[in-house]
Design a protein around this motif. Structure first.
Motif, PDB file in Angstrom:
ATOM      1  N   THR A  22       0.765  -1.250  -0.108  1.00  0.00           N
ATOM      2  CA  THR A  22       0.186  -0.005   0.130  1.00  0.00           C
ATOM      3  C   THR A  22       0.860   1.349  -0.048  1.00  0.00           C
ATOM      4  O   THR A  22       0.352   2.388  -0.096  1.00  0.00           O
ATOM      5  CB  THR A  22      -0.910  -0.099   1.234  1.00  0.00           C
ATOM      6  OG1 THR A  22      -0.206  -0.167   2.300  1.00  0.00           O
ATOM      7  CG2 THR A  22      -1.891  -1.109   1.106  1.00  0.00           C
ATOM      8  N   PHE A  23       2.262   1.020   0.207  1.00  0.00           N
ATOM      9  CA  PHE A  23       2.997   2.224   0.144  1.00  0.00           C
ATOM     10  C   PHE A  23       4.250   1.721  -0.533  1.00  0.00           C
ATOM     11  O   PHE A  23       4.709   0.816  -0.523  1.00  0.00           O
ATOM     12  CB  PHE A  23       3.494   2.674   1.612  1.00  0.00           C
ATOM     13  CG  PHE A  23       2.435   3.301   2.459  1.00  0.00           C
ATOM     14  CD1 PHE A  23       2.238   4.737   1.990  1.00  0.00           C
ATOM     15  CD2 PHE A  23       1.516   2.755   3.245  1.00  0.00           C
ATOM     16  CE1 PHE A  23       1.166   5.356   2.987  1.00  0.00           C
ATOM     17  CE2 PHE A  23       0.439   3.198   3.675  1.00  0.00           C
ATOM     18  CZ  PHE A  23       0.279   4.656   3.506  1.00  0.00           C
ATOM     19  N   SER A  24       4.839   2.737  -1.138  1.00  0.00           N
ATOM     20  CA  SER A  24       6.163   2.389  -1.934  1.00  0.00           C
ATOM     21  C   SER A  24       7.017   3.966  -1.740  1.00  0.00           C
ATOM     22  O   SER A  24       6.865   4.711  -1.080  1.00  0.00           O
ATOM     23  CB  SER A  24       5.892   1.963  -3.403  1.00  0.00           C
ATOM     24  OG  SER A  24       7.105   1.723  -4.104  1.00  0.00           O
ATOM     25  N   LYS A  25       8.122   4.002  -2.683  1.00  0.00           N
ATOM     26  CA  LYS A  25       9.235   5.038  -2.615  1.00  0.00           C
ATOM     27  C   LYS A  25       9.258   5.435  -4.181  1.00  0.00           C
ATOM     28  O   LYS A  25       9.493   4.455  -5.033  1.00  0.00           O
ATOM     29  CB  LYS A  25      10.343   4.661  -1.930  1.00  0.00           C
ATOM     30  CG  LYS A  25      10.321   4.551  -0.532  1.00  0.00           C
ATOM     31  CD  LYS A  25      11.625   4.106   0.194  1.00  0.00           C
ATOM     32  CE  LYS A  25      11.483   4.057   1.867  1.00  0.00           C
ATOM     33  NZ  LYS A  25      12.787   3.872   2.175  1.00  0.00           N
ATOM     34  N   VAL A  26       9.304   6.702  -4.415  1.00  0.00           N
ATOM     35  CA  VAL A  26       9.673   7.261  -5.459  1.00  0.00           C
ATOM     36  C   VAL A  26      11.227   7.495  -5.426  1.00  0.00           C
ATOM     37  O   VAL A  26      11.656   8.271  -4.567  1.00  0.00           O
ATOM     38  CB  VAL A  26       9.036   8.456  -6.009  1.00  0.00           C
ATOM     39  CG1 VAL A  26       9.520   8.922  -7.484  1.00  0.00           C
ATOM     40  CG2 VAL A  26       7.727   8.058  -6.158  1.00  0.00           C
ATOM     41  N   ASN A  27      12.038   6.923  -6.526  1.00  0.00           N
ATOM     42  CA  ASN A  27      13.585   6.821  -6.280  1.00  0.00           C
ATOM     43  C   ASN A  27      14.279   7.623  -7.448  1.00  0.00           C
ATOM     44  O   ASN A  27      13.822   7.343  -8.499  1.00  0.00           O
ATOM     45  CB  ASN A  27      14.246   5.728  -6.081  1.00  0.00           C
ATOM     46  CG  ASN A  27      13.669   4.523  -4.866  1.00  0.00           C
ATOM     47  OD1 ASN A  27      14.024   4.829  -3.999  1.00  0.00           O
ATOM     48  ND2 ASN A  27      12.758   3.920  -5.467  1.00  0.00           N
ATOM     49  N   ALA A  28      15.087   8.762  -7.170  1.00  0.00           N
ATOM     50  CA  ALA A  28      15.931   9.349  -8.155  1.00  0.00           C
ATOM     51  C   ALA A  28      17.172   8.642  -8.050  1.00  0.00           C
ATOM     52  O   ALA A  28      18.092   8.588  -7.181  1.00  0.00           O
ATOM     53  CB  ALA A  28      16.130  10.692  -7.837  1.00  0.00           C
ATOM     54  N   ILE A  29      17.635   8.046  -9.283  1.00  0.00           N
ATOM     55  CA  ILE A  29      18.688   6.845  -9.555  1.00  0.00           C
ATOM     56  C   ILE A  29      19.492   7.466 -10.650  1.00  0.00           C
ATOM     57  O   ILE A  29      18.917   7.863 -11.928  1.00  0.00           O
ATOM     58  CB  ILE A  29      18.336   5.615  -9.477  1.00  0.00           C
ATOM     59  CG1 ILE A  29      17.414   5.056 -10.911  1.00  0.00           C
ATOM     60  CG2 ILE A  29      17.676   5.113  -8.182  1.00  0.00           C
ATOM     61  CD1 ILE A  29      17.042   3.528 -10.856  1.00  0.00           C
ATOM     62  N   VAL A  30      20.709   6.976 -10.665  1.00  0.00           N
ATOM     63  CA  VAL A  30      21.652   6.945 -11.636  1.00  0.00           C
ATOM     64  C   VAL A  30      21.315   6.168 -12.687  1.00  0.00           C
ATOM     65  O   VAL A  30      21.096   4.906 -12.436  1.00  0.00           O
ATOM     66  CB  VAL A  30      23.131   6.836 -11.070  1.00  0.00           C
ATOM     67  CG1 VAL A  30      24.274   6.784 -12.287  1.00  0.00           C
ATOM     68  CG2 VAL A  30      23.523   7.834 -10.165  1.00  0.00           C
ATOM     69  N   VAL A  31      21.206   6.584 -13.947  1.00  0.00           N
ATOM     70  CA  VAL A  31      20.943   5.293 -15.055  1.00  0.00           C
ATOM     71  C   VAL A  31      22.451   4.724 -15.309  1.00  0.00           C
ATOM     72  O   VAL A  31      23.411   5.519 -15.646  1.00  0.00           O
ATOM     73  CB  VAL A  31      20.407   6.498 -16.123  1.00  0.00           C
ATOM     74  CG1 VAL A  31      20.434   5.488 -17.388  1.00  0.00           C
ATOM     75  CG2 VAL A  31      19.271   6.921 -16.057  1.00  0.00           C
ATOM     76  N   GLN A  32      22.065   3.408 -15.144  1.00  0.00           N
ATOM     77  CA  GLN A  32      23.353   2.457 -15.676  1.00  0.00           C
ATOM     78  C   GLN A  32      22.662   1.350 -15.982  1.00  0.00           C
ATOM     79  O   GLN A  32      21.494   1.026 -16.008  1.00  0.00           O
ATOM     80  CB  GLN A  32      24.388   2.462 -14.464  1.00  0.00           C
ATOM     81  CG  GLN A  32      23.492   1.824 -13.319  1.00  0.00           C
ATOM     82  CD  GLN A  32      24.706   1.479 -11.901  1.00  0.00           C
ATOM     83  OE1 GLN A  32      25.391   2.489 -11.896  1.00  0.00           O
ATOM     84  NE2 GLN A  32      24.664   0.130 -11.516  1.00  0.00           N
ATOM     85  N   ASP A  33      23.495   0.217 -16.384  1.00  0.00           N
ATOM     86  CA  ASP A  33      23.041  -1.049 -16.550  1.00  0.00           C
ATOM     87  C   ASP A  33      23.562  -1.709 -15.555  1.00  0.00           C
ATOM     88  O   ASP A  33      24.795  -1.769 -15.028  1.00  0.00           O
ATOM     89  CB  ASP A  33      23.617  -1.588 -17.990  1.00  0.00           C
ATOM     90  CG  ASP A  33      23.312  -2.939 -18.322  1.00  0.00           C
ATOM     91  OD1 ASP A  33      22.257  -3.072 -18.414  1.00  0.00           O
ATOM     92  OD2 ASP A  33      24.343  -3.928 -18.450  1.00  0.00           O
ATOM     93  N   PRO A  34      22.861  -2.684 -14.994  1.00  0.00           N
ATOM     94  CA  PRO A  34      21.472  -3.296 -15.187  1.00  0.00           C
ATOM     95  C   PRO A  34      20.447  -2.311 -14.929  1.00  0.00           C
ATOM     96  O   PRO A  34      20.606  -1.339 -13.836  1.00  0.00           O
ATOM     97  CB  PRO A  34      21.204  -4.560 -14.908  1.00  0.00           C
ATOM     98  CG  PRO A  34      22.138  -4.608 -13.524  1.00  0.00           C
ATOM     99  CD  PRO A  34      23.490  -3.857 -13.952  1.00  0.00           C
ATOM    100  N   VAL A  35      19.298  -2.224 -15.582  1.00  0.00           N
ATOM    101  CA  VAL A  35      18.313  -1.338 -15.291  1.00  0.00           C
ATOM    102  C   VAL A  35      17.807  -1.215 -13.813  1.00  0.00           C
ATOM    103  O   VAL A  35      17.707  -2.526 -13.098  1.00  0.00           O
ATOM    104  CB  VAL A  35      17.108  -1.876 -16.166  1.00  0.00           C
ATOM    105  CG1 VAL A  35      15.711  -0.643 -15.890  1.00  0.00           C
ATOM    106  CG2 VAL A  35      17.265  -1.489 -17.799  1.00  0.00           C
ATOM    107  N   ASP A  36      17.534   0.146 -13.343  1.00  0.00           N
ATOM    108  CA  ASP A  36      17.083   0.181 -11.935  1.00  0.00           C
ATOM    109  C   ASP A  36      18.009  -0.040 -10.882  1.00  0.00           C
ATOM    110  O   ASP A  36      18.089  -0.272  -9.773  1.00  0.00           O
ATOM    111  CB  ASP A  36      15.837  -0.518 -11.744  1.00  0.00           C
ATOM    112  CG  ASP A  36      14.742  -0.067 -12.573  1.00  0.00           C
ATOM    113  OD1 ASP A  36      14.720   1.154 -12.997  1.00  0.00           O
ATOM    114  OD2 ASP A  36      13.758  -0.999 -12.921  1.00  0.00           O
ATOM    115  N   SER A  37      19.395  -0.071 -11.094  1.00  0.00           N
ATOM    116  CA  SER A  37      20.382  -0.661 -10.129  1.00  0.00           C
ATOM    117  C   SER A  37      21.169   0.425  -9.778  1.00  0.00           C
ATOM    118  O   SER A  37      22.164   0.422  -9.074  1.00  0.00           O
ATOM    119  CB  SER A  37      21.286  -1.855 -10.862  1.00  0.00           C
ATOM    120  OG  SER A  37      22.201  -1.426 -11.978  1.00  0.00           O
ATOM    121  N   GLY A  38      21.084   1.702 -10.235  1.00  0.00           N
ATOM    122  CA  GLY A  38      21.886   2.825  -9.818  1.00  0.00           C
ATOM    123  C   GLY A  38      21.978   3.142  -8.638  1.00  0.00           C
ATOM    124  O   GLY A  38      20.939   2.985  -8.050  1.00  0.00           O
TER     125      GLY A  38
END
Length: 217
Positions: A91-107
Motif C-alpha cells: 500500500t506504500f512505496s518510494k519514488v527513487n531518483a537513481i543514476v541511469v546505468q546497466d543493469p536497469v534500476d540498479s544505479g
C-alpha cells in the motif's frame, strides 16, 4: 543550467515541465531523436521521467542521467512496478531518483520520497509527479552524492496479461484501478465473442461500482 526531460507525452509530463520552467529546460518525447537531441543541447542534467525504453550506454556515459523508479530498492526493480507491488498487497512505496546505468534500476540513489499506492492510478501518478519535483529540487539545489544500492535485489517482469483474474473482491478492485490510466490497456474479460473493459472502479461497502465498455471482438 540546461535540463532535458525525457518522457512520453502526458499531462503529468507537462506538469513537471511547467514546474521546471525557471530553468532552460527542453523536452524529448521520441526515442528515435533522443541521442541526437542531447548531443545538440549538451544538457547539464537529463531527467528520465515517464519512459519505457532502456537508455543506452552511449547516452548515460556522456550525460548525467537520472531516472525515477517507484519501488523499495533494491527490491521492486524491473517492469510494471506499480502494478506488481499492488498485486503483492503493498500500500506504500518510494519514488527513487537513481543514476541511469546497466543493469536497469540498479544505479546509486540520489534520494527517495514515500508515496501511497492507494486510490486510482491517476492518484498514484500525481503522487509520483509531486515526489519527482521534490527530488529534482534536492538534486539541483544541494550537492548530493548518490548512494549505491546494497543488499539482495528482486526484479519484476513486465505485466502483460491484463485479463481479470477474480480471487477476491479486493483483488478485482485492485486489478481494475491499477490499470485505469493513459498508456495502459484496461483490465478486461472476454466472454464468448465479447470483450468487457473495466474502468473508474470504486469500492463501497464491499461492492465494486465500475464503468464497463462492452464490444464484439
Amino acid at each position: 543550467m540546461r535540463i532535458v526531460v525525457v518522457s512520453k507525452k502526458s499531462k503529468r509530463t507537462q506538469d513537471l515541465l511547467d514546474y521546471l520552467s525557471e530553468y532552460n529546460v527542453e523536452w524529448v518525447s521520441h526515442r528515435g531523436v533522443l541521442e541526437s537531441s542531447l548531443d545538440r543541447i549538451q544538457p547539464d542534467w537529463v531527467f528520465v521521467y515517464h519512459w519505457s525504453y532502456i537508455i543506452p550506454e552511449s547516452i548515460y556515459s556522456k550525460y548525467r542521467c537520472v531516472a525515477f523508479h517507484t519501488g523499495n530498492l533494491p527490491d521492486d526493480r524491473g517492469g510494471s512496478p506499480i502494478q506488481n507491488q499492488i498485486i503483492k498487497g503493498k500500500t506504500f512505496s518510494k519514488v527513487n531518483a537513481i543514476v541511469v546505468q546497466d543493469p536497469v534500476d540498479s544505479g546509486a540513489v540520489y534520494g527517495s520520497k514515500s508515496i501511497s499506492l492507494q486510490g486510482s492510478l491517476y492518484d498514484i501518478w500525481n503522487a509520483i509527479t509531486e515526489a519527482a519535483k521534490k527530488l529534482i529540487d534536492d538534486i539541483l539545489n544541494y550537492d548530493i552524492e548518490p548512494v549505491p544500492q546494497s543488499g539482495p535485489s528482486s526484479t519484476f517482469k513486465r505485466k502483460k496479461d491484463n485479463t481479470l483474474q477474480p480471487t477476491s473482491i479486493e483483488s478485482i478492485y485492485d486489478q481494475i484501478r491499477m490499470l485505469d490510466g493513459e498508456d495502459y490497456p484496461s483490465t478486461h474479460l472476454i466472454v464468448g465473442d465479447y470483450k468487457f473493459d473495466f474502468s473508474r472502479a470504486k469500492m463501497q461497502e464491499g461492492v465494486i461500482l465500475a464503468d464497463v465498455k462492452i464490444y464484439k471482438v
